[in-house]
Write a protein that holds these residues in place. Sequence first.
Motif, short mmCIF file in Angstrom:
data_model
loop_
_atom_site.label_atom_id
_atom_site.label_comp_id
_atom_site.label_asym_id
_atom_site.label_seq_id
_atom_site.Cartn_x
_atom_site.Cartn_y
_atom_site.Cartn_z
N GLU A 262 0.83 -1.22 0.00
CA GLU A 262 0.00 0.00 0.00
C GLU A 262 0.86 1.26 0.00
OE1 GLU A 262 -2.31 -0.56 3.47
OE2 GLU A 262 -3.60 -2.13 2.59
N ASN A 263 1.89 1.29 0.83
CA ASN A 263 2.75 2.46 0.90
C ASN A 263 3.53 2.67 -0.39
OD1 ASN A 263 1.89 2.96 3.49
ND2 ASN A 263 3.83 2.50 4.49
N ALA A 264 4.06 1.58 -0.95
CA ALA A 264 4.82 1.70 -2.20
C ALA A 264 3.93 2.16 -3.35
CB ALA A 264 5.46 0.35 -2.54
N GLN A 265 2.70 1.67 -3.40
CA GLN A 265 1.77 2.11 -4.45
C GLN A 265 1.52 3.61 -4.35
OE1 GLN A 265 0.21 -0.16 -6.74
NE2 GLN A 265 -0.52 1.65 -7.83
N ALA A 266 1.33 4.11 -3.13
CA ALA A 266 1.08 5.54 -2.95
C ALA A 266 2.28 6.36 -3.38
CB ALA A 266 0.74 5.81 -1.49
N LEU A 267 3.49 5.92 -3.04
CA LEU A 267 4.68 6.66 -3.45
C LEU A 267 4.86 6.63 -4.96
CD1 LEU A 267 5.39 6.71 -0.40
CD2 LEU A 267 7.76 6.36 -1.09
N ALA A 268 4.65 5.47 -5.57
CA ALA A 268 4.81 5.36 -7.02
C ALA A 268 3.85 6.31 -7.74
CB ALA A 268 4.58 3.92 -7.47
N GLU A 269 2.61 6.35 -7.28
CA GLU A 269 1.63 7.22 -7.92
C GLU A 269 2.00 8.69 -7.73
OE1 GLU A 269 -2.10 5.98 -6.28
OE2 GLU A 269 -2.11 4.08 -7.40
N VAL A 371 2.21 6.68 5.76
CA VAL A 371 2.46 7.00 4.36
C VAL A 371 2.56 8.51 4.14
CG1 VAL A 371 0.01 7.03 3.66
CG2 VAL A 371 1.80 6.41 2.00
N ALA A 372 1.83 9.30 4.92
CA ALA A 372 1.93 10.75 4.77
C ALA A 372 3.35 11.24 5.06
CB ALA A 372 0.93 11.45 5.70
N ASP A 373 4.01 10.63 6.04
CA ASP A 373 5.37 11.02 6.37
C ASP A 373 6.34 10.61 5.27
OD1 ASP A 373 4.57 12.08 8.83
OD2 ASP A 373 4.77 10.14 9.83
N LEU A 375 5.59 10.25 2.05
CA LEU A 375 5.36 11.14 0.91
C LEU A 375 6.01 12.50 1.15
CD1 LEU A 375 1.61 10.25 0.28
CD2 LEU A 375 3.52 9.74 -1.26
N ALA A 376 5.89 13.02 2.35
CA ALA A 376 6.49 14.32 2.65
C ALA A 376 8.01 14.26 2.57
CB ALA A 376 6.07 14.78 4.06
N ASP A 377 8.59 13.15 2.99
CA ASP A 377 10.04 12.99 2.92
C ASP A 377 10.53 12.97 1.48
OD1 ASP A 377 12.61 12.65 3.98
OD2 ASP A 377 12.46 10.46 3.91
N ILE A 378 9.83 12.24 0.62
CA ILE A 378 10.20 12.20 -0.79
C ILE A 378 10.04 13.58 -1.42
CG2 ILE A 378 9.50 11.27 -3.05
CD1 ILE A 378 11.12 9.33 -1.33
N ASP A 379 8.97 14.26 -1.09
CA ASP A 379 8.74 15.60 -1.65
C ASP A 379 9.86 16.56 -1.29
OD1 ASP A 379 6.40 14.81 -2.86
OD2 ASP A 379 5.08 15.62 -1.29
N GLN A 380 10.28 16.57 0.00
CA GLN A 380 11.31 17.51 0.42
C GLN A 380 12.66 17.15 -0.20
OE1 GLN A 380 14.10 17.23 2.60
NE2 GLN A 380 13.83 15.00 2.90
N ALA A 381 12.92 15.85 -0.37
CA ALA A 381 14.17 15.45 -0.98
C ALA A 381 14.24 15.83 -2.45
CB ALA A 381 14.37 13.94 -0.80
N LEU A 382 13.11 15.67 -3.15
CA LEU A 382 13.08 16.06 -4.56
C LEU A 382 13.22 17.57 -4.70
CD1 LEU A 382 10.31 13.69 -5.94
CD2 LEU A 382 12.71 13.72 -6.60
N ALA A 383 12.68 18.31 -3.75
CA ALA A 383 12.80 19.76 -3.81
C ALA A 383 14.24 20.21 -3.68
CB ALA A 383 11.96 20.40 -2.70
N ARG A 384 15.07 19.43 -3.03
CA ARG A 384 16.48 19.78 -2.88
C ARG A 384 17.26 19.58 -4.16
NH1 ARG A 384 18.51 17.63 3.08
NH2 ARG A 384 16.68 18.26 4.27
#
Length: 384
Positions: A262-269, A371-373, A375-384
């Motif tokens: 479930e978590n991986a699906q959410a991140l992939a999307e 999963v919210a955490d 997603l937020a971690d991936i978002d902040q890392a991509l922003a860098r």
Amino acid sequence: MNDSSHGFSTRAIHAGQEFDPTTGAIIPPIYQTSTFVQDGVGGLRGGYEYGRAGNPTRSSLETQLAALEGGKRALSFASGLAAEDALLRAVLQPGDHVVLGNDVYGGTHRLINRIHGAWGIRNTTVDLTDLDAARGALGTERTRVLWIETPSNPLMKISDVAALAELGRSVGALVVVDNTFASPALQQPLALGADVVVHSTTKYLGGHTDVIGGALVIDDEQLAEKVQFIQFAAGAVSAPLDAWLTTRGIKTLDVRMQRHSENAQALAERLVGHAGIDAVYYPGLPEHPGHELAARQMSRFGGMLSVALAGGAAAARRFAESTEIFQLAESLGGVESLIGYPSEMTHASVRGTELEVPDNVIRLSVGLEDVADLLADIDQALAR
């Protein structure tokens, strides 16, 4: 509790896990012993003689593993590569040929190509998602083993186990499936026609990043006896505590794999369509070339995904070093999320070969955090 009439979670919790008859302890004890007292010469209690030959804790794990994969026998090893090595030595002779996927785990390729290759074992790597290419490679003289890894590491290719098993059988090859990424909770290779399943139990089966181990599940008694002899003679056995930790992890495998998926699906999307991402490799996405096949031979799509960064190697390294919840480390399948840079970590040994992983690819082992955490971690890392 070991037969297939019970559901998967029931077998995971109860197979090989009978309560201690002496005390009634519901959890079987850890038999932390190197040897066993005999009732006179050759009078073995329960067949146990010396820890390298057998141990009740290891036997419990092996019963559990066989029940989960639907095989006749399971053998527990000190590592996944130790399991692979014992199997290869049991079935190969100098001059024999192995066919394996062209993006298998780097350690598997290193073992077959450099260790067994030095003793005269030949190998061909091929894209196993291409059945015509697989058929051609299998036509090589003295092909004895077809080695399948699906989903593959790290590009998440999905191979058709049933179709490949039929091709392997047509040339008399032993069909081996590395089921580490999916685990038996999501995929049953023996039911699809494979002869042997191999696991790094370090990963999803153990599930808590606290033990190294490997296993083979074999659907042929004669082959199992040959492999067991090599294990006994060479000594690559799992220790009692390692076996017990793996058994403990397996009891929650089913529910863990649901959350991982479930978590991986959410991140992939979330990652699909991001300006910084060139490609997302996850079989749960409808656009993944193996999506329909994965939906047929897997019950869920798993917790592993990889991404290709649009900015190339520099962006990939920066991304891998910028996450906070995802920790930069090798391995996978634990409750915590990990991020890795395969080109210089897990697959460094295949740089410069046709198995080389593109240097803009990052691999994510998606854990069980909120999963919210993640997603937020991936978002902040991509922003860098």
